[in-house]
Design a protein around this motif. Structure first.
Motif, short mmCIF file in Angstrom:
data_model
loop_
_atom_site.label_atom_id
_atom_site.label_comp_id
_atom_site.label_asym_id
_atom_site.label_seq_id
_atom_site.Cartn_x
_atom_site.Cartn_y
_atom_site.Cartn_z
N ASP A 1 -9.90 -3.26 22.99
CA ASP A 1 -9.61 -4.09 21.83
C ASP A 1 -10.54 -5.29 21.76
O ASP A 1 -10.95 -5.72 20.68
CB ASP A 1 -8.13 -4.52 21.81
CG ASP A 1 -7.63 -5.05 23.13
OD1 ASP A 1 -8.44 -5.42 24.00
OD2 ASP A 1 -6.39 -5.08 23.32
N PHE A 2 -10.93 -5.83 22.93
CA PHE A 2 -11.89 -6.93 22.93
C PHE A 2 -13.26 -6.46 22.47
O PHE A 2 -13.93 -7.15 21.69
CB PHE A 2 -11.97 -7.57 24.31
CG PHE A 2 -12.96 -8.70 24.38
CD1 PHE A 2 -12.72 -9.89 23.71
CD2 PHE A 2 -14.15 -8.56 25.08
CE1 PHE A 2 -13.64 -10.94 23.75
CE2 PHE A 2 -15.07 -9.59 25.12
CZ PHE A 2 -14.81 -10.79 24.46
N PRO B 1 1.24 -9.29 17.56
CA PRO B 1 -0.12 -8.75 17.62
C PRO B 1 -0.90 -9.28 18.82
O PRO B 1 -0.69 -10.41 19.26
CB PRO B 1 -0.75 -9.22 16.31
CG PRO B 1 0.05 -10.42 15.91
CD PRO B 1 1.44 -10.17 16.40
N ARG B 2 -1.79 -8.44 19.33
CA ARG B 2 -2.69 -8.85 20.41
C ARG B 2 -3.80 -9.73 19.87
O ARG B 2 -4.16 -10.73 20.48
CB ARG B 2 -3.26 -7.59 21.09
CG ARG B 2 -4.35 -7.83 22.12
CD ARG B 2 -3.83 -8.50 23.37
NE ARG B 2 -4.92 -8.72 24.32
CZ ARG B 2 -5.69 -9.80 24.34
NH1 ARG B 2 -5.49 -10.75 23.43
NH2 ARG B 2 -6.65 -9.94 25.22
N PHE C 1 -8.56 -8.98 10.48
CA PHE C 1 -8.30 -7.86 11.39
C PHE C 1 -7.09 -8.20 12.23
O PHE C 1 -6.98 -9.32 12.76
CB PHE C 1 -9.51 -7.60 12.29
CG PHE C 1 -9.30 -6.50 13.30
CD1 PHE C 1 -9.22 -5.18 12.91
CD2 PHE C 1 -9.17 -6.80 14.66
CE1 PHE C 1 -9.02 -4.16 13.85
CE2 PHE C 1 -8.98 -5.80 15.60
CZ PHE C 1 -8.90 -4.47 15.19
N ARG C 2 -6.16 -7.25 12.34
CA ARG C 2 -4.97 -7.42 13.17
C ARG C 2 -4.83 -6.20 14.09
O ARG C 2 -4.98 -5.07 13.65
CB ARG C 2 -3.70 -7.54 12.31
CG ARG C 2 -3.68 -8.75 11.40
CD ARG C 2 -2.46 -8.72 10.48
NE ARG C 2 -1.23 -8.87 11.23
CZ ARG C 2 -0.66 -10.04 11.50
NH1 ARG C 2 -1.21 -11.16 11.08
NH2 ARG C 2 0.46 -10.10 12.17
N LYS C 3 -4.55 -6.50 15.36
CA LYS C 3 -4.45 -5.42 16.35
C LYS C 3 -3.23 -5.64 17.23
O LYS C 3 -3.06 -6.71 17.81
CB LYS C 3 -5.71 -5.41 17.23
CG LYS C 3 -5.66 -4.45 18.41
CD LYS C 3 -5.72 -3.00 17.98
CE LYS C 3 -5.83 -2.04 19.16
NZ LYS C 3 -4.59 -2.01 19.98
N LYS C 4 -2.36 -4.63 17.31
CA LYS C 4 -1.19 -4.68 18.19
C LYS C 4 -1.47 -3.89 19.46
O LYS C 4 -2.44 -3.15 19.55
CB LYS C 4 0.03 -4.11 17.48
CG LYS C 4 0.49 -4.92 16.28
CD LYS C 4 1.76 -4.33 15.67
CE LYS C 4 2.25 -5.14 14.50
NZ LYS C 4 3.49 -4.56 13.90
N GLY C 5 -0.57 -4.03 20.44
CA GLY C 5 -0.67 -3.25 21.66
C GLY C 5 -1.68 -3.83 22.64
O GLY C 5 -2.40 -4.78 22.34
N VAL C 6 -1.71 -3.25 23.84
CA VAL C 6 -2.62 -3.70 24.88
C VAL C 6 -3.53 -2.56 25.31
O VAL C 6 -3.21 -1.39 25.11
CB VAL C 6 -1.85 -4.25 26.11
CG1 VAL C 6 -1.06 -5.49 25.74
CG2 VAL C 6 -0.93 -3.18 26.70
N ASP C 7 -4.65 -2.91 25.90
CA ASP C 7 -5.59 -1.91 26.39
C ASP C 7 -4.86 -0.95 27.34
O ASP C 7 -4.10 -1.38 28.21
CB ASP C 7 -6.73 -2.62 27.11
CG ASP C 7 -7.78 -1.65 27.60
OD1 ASP C 7 -8.79 -1.47 26.90
OD2 ASP C 7 -7.59 -1.08 28.69
N PRO C 8 -5.09 0.37 27.21
CA PRO C 8 -4.33 1.35 27.99
C PRO C 8 -4.82 1.54 29.42
O PRO C 8 -4.20 2.30 30.18
CB PRO C 8 -4.52 2.64 27.19
CG PRO C 8 -5.87 2.48 26.55
CD PRO C 8 -5.97 1.01 26.21
N GLY D 1 -6.14 -0.99 15.21
CA GLY D 1 -5.86 -2.16 14.40
C GLY D 1 -6.11 -1.89 12.92
O GLY D 1 -6.69 -0.86 12.54
N MET D 2 -5.67 -2.84 12.09
CA MET D 2 -5.85 -2.72 10.64
C MET D 2 -6.90 -3.72 10.18
O MET D 2 -6.83 -4.91 10.47
CB MET D 2 -4.54 -2.96 9.91
CG MET D 2 -3.46 -1.93 10.22
SD MET D 2 -3.95 -0.22 9.81
CE MET D 2 -4.14 -0.34 8.03
N LEU D 3 -7.87 -3.19 9.44
CA LEU D 3 -8.95 -4.00 8.90
C LEU D 3 -8.73 -4.19 7.41
O LEU D 3 -8.47 -3.23 6.68
CB LEU D 3 -10.29 -3.29 9.14
CG LEU D 3 -11.56 -3.98 8.65
CD1 LEU D 3 -11.78 -5.29 9.40
CD2 LEU D 3 -12.75 -3.05 8.81
#
Length: 352
Positions: A126-127, A234-235, A245-252, A277-279
């Protein structure tokens, strides 16, 4: 082949360092300091188990030693390793104060060895994705950046040192080191810091929540972590002049590493499409919304870069100065929280 020794086989050694070292060509996990028990040898039958650091330091065939002990011990263990003339990777935080990190950096220069902080979340998928959106200008000029690692964990920790401030416990040094390092890697040194550092759960113990605000010219960056959020939220939330940009969850990767001793097969670090995530971007005056694929994360890239640095083929993936800067931000965050005011940053004393 670089022979590697690992000091400590708690969560950091077992979940992160052991599997990652074993998954990178050119590195060979050969020894572990495990004071009690033989969990490391059960997972890696070929290794030598040492019951003391002194015993491991007597093995001059090792080319790298990794420190994965509790946070409050990092400085002293790393000091002994460097004094013995070994290259060293130190799990985050490298130490509990910026001054101690600078002292270790000076000692490493004196002995002509590498001191490399394990800031592995620079290699989160995600980063990587946020970094790409920032650098390619998809969102325009950024005006707001929010990075959060919240969870629901109201109970006591199973590792008592994590709740003891004098032993380096607390979420600020733990997750705070990651979030600050990511922000500094993206945006550089802030001009000022504002923060709240709290204990929200019942009972006495170390801090378990923080909000840090980094002031940049034209950009607000907010970093947050706590143990009393459900759902966690959101993360990442990133806003710019051309879109959001919005991103949920954590790196797996952490969850996957917890189940294995070595990474094998294809698809490592990839997220399923329903985790993307949603752009939201402006196209000809209208907002267009679509999922944006998460780039695969890969913590192996950290250790591959360590290998290349030890072989003089590349620069280290993270420097002592990087760790020092993150530690200074956390110190200013504590100062801001205690004084209830914003603290101006003075970037002097950075280690070479």
């Amino acid at each position: 082949m670089i022979r590697v020794g690992l000091v400590g086989f708690g969560m950091a050694g077992r979940v992160f360092h052991g599997p990652l070292i074993s998954s990178v060509d050119g590195l060979a996990l050969q020894a572990v300091v495990e004071r009690h028990g033989d969990q490391a040898r059960e997972r890696y039958p070929w290794i030598t188990t040492h019951r003391s650091l002194d015993s491991m330091l007597a093995d001059r065939t090792l080319g790298l030693i990794v420190v994965a002990t509790p946070s409050g011990t990092h400085f002293e263990v790393a000091r002994q390793v460097i004094d013995a003339g070994f290259n060293v990777v130190v799990d985050k935080p490298v130490s509990t104060t910026a001054a101690q990190i600078a002292a270790l950096a000076a000692l490493a220069r004196k002995h002509s060895v590498h001191l490399i902080p394990f800031h592995n979340r620079r290699f989160d998928g995600d980063f990587f994705t946020v970094e790409k959106l920032f650098h390619d200008g998809t969102l325009g000029r950024l005006v707001q950046f929010e990075s959060s690692m919240n969870r629901w964990n109201p109970g006591a920790t199973r590792r008592p040192w994590k709740d003891a401030p004098e032993e380096g416990g607390g979420v600020l040094l733990d997750l705070g080191t990651h979030l600050v390092d990511q922000a500094l890697a993206l945006f550089g040194n802030p001009m000022a810091i504002g923060a709240e550092v709290l204990r929200e759960r019942d009972g006495q113990g170390a801090n378990d929540a923080f909000t840090i605000r980094l002031r940049y010219l034209g950009l607000r960056a907010t970093l947050e972590a706590n143990a009393l959020s459900s759902p966690p939220g959101p993360r990442f939330v990133v806003r710019g002049t051309r879109g959001n940009f919005r991103k949920k969850g954590v790196d797996p990767q952490e969850a996957a590493l917890n189940k294995i001793t070595r990474i094998a097969g294809e698809g490592w670090g990839q997220e399923p499409a329903d985790h993307w995530g949603m752009l939201h971007v402006d196209v000809d005056g209208g907002m267009v919304t679509r999922p944006f694929a998460t780039l695969p994360g890969d913590y192996r890239r950290f250790y591959a870069a360590v290998r290349d640095a030890l072989e003089s083929k590349a620069k280290p993936p993270v420097t002592p100065a990087d760790a020092w800067r993150a530690a200074r931000v956390l110190e200013w965050a504590i100062e801001s929280a205690e004084a209830h005011r914003e603290v101006e940053c003075s970037w002097t004393g950075e280690p070479a």
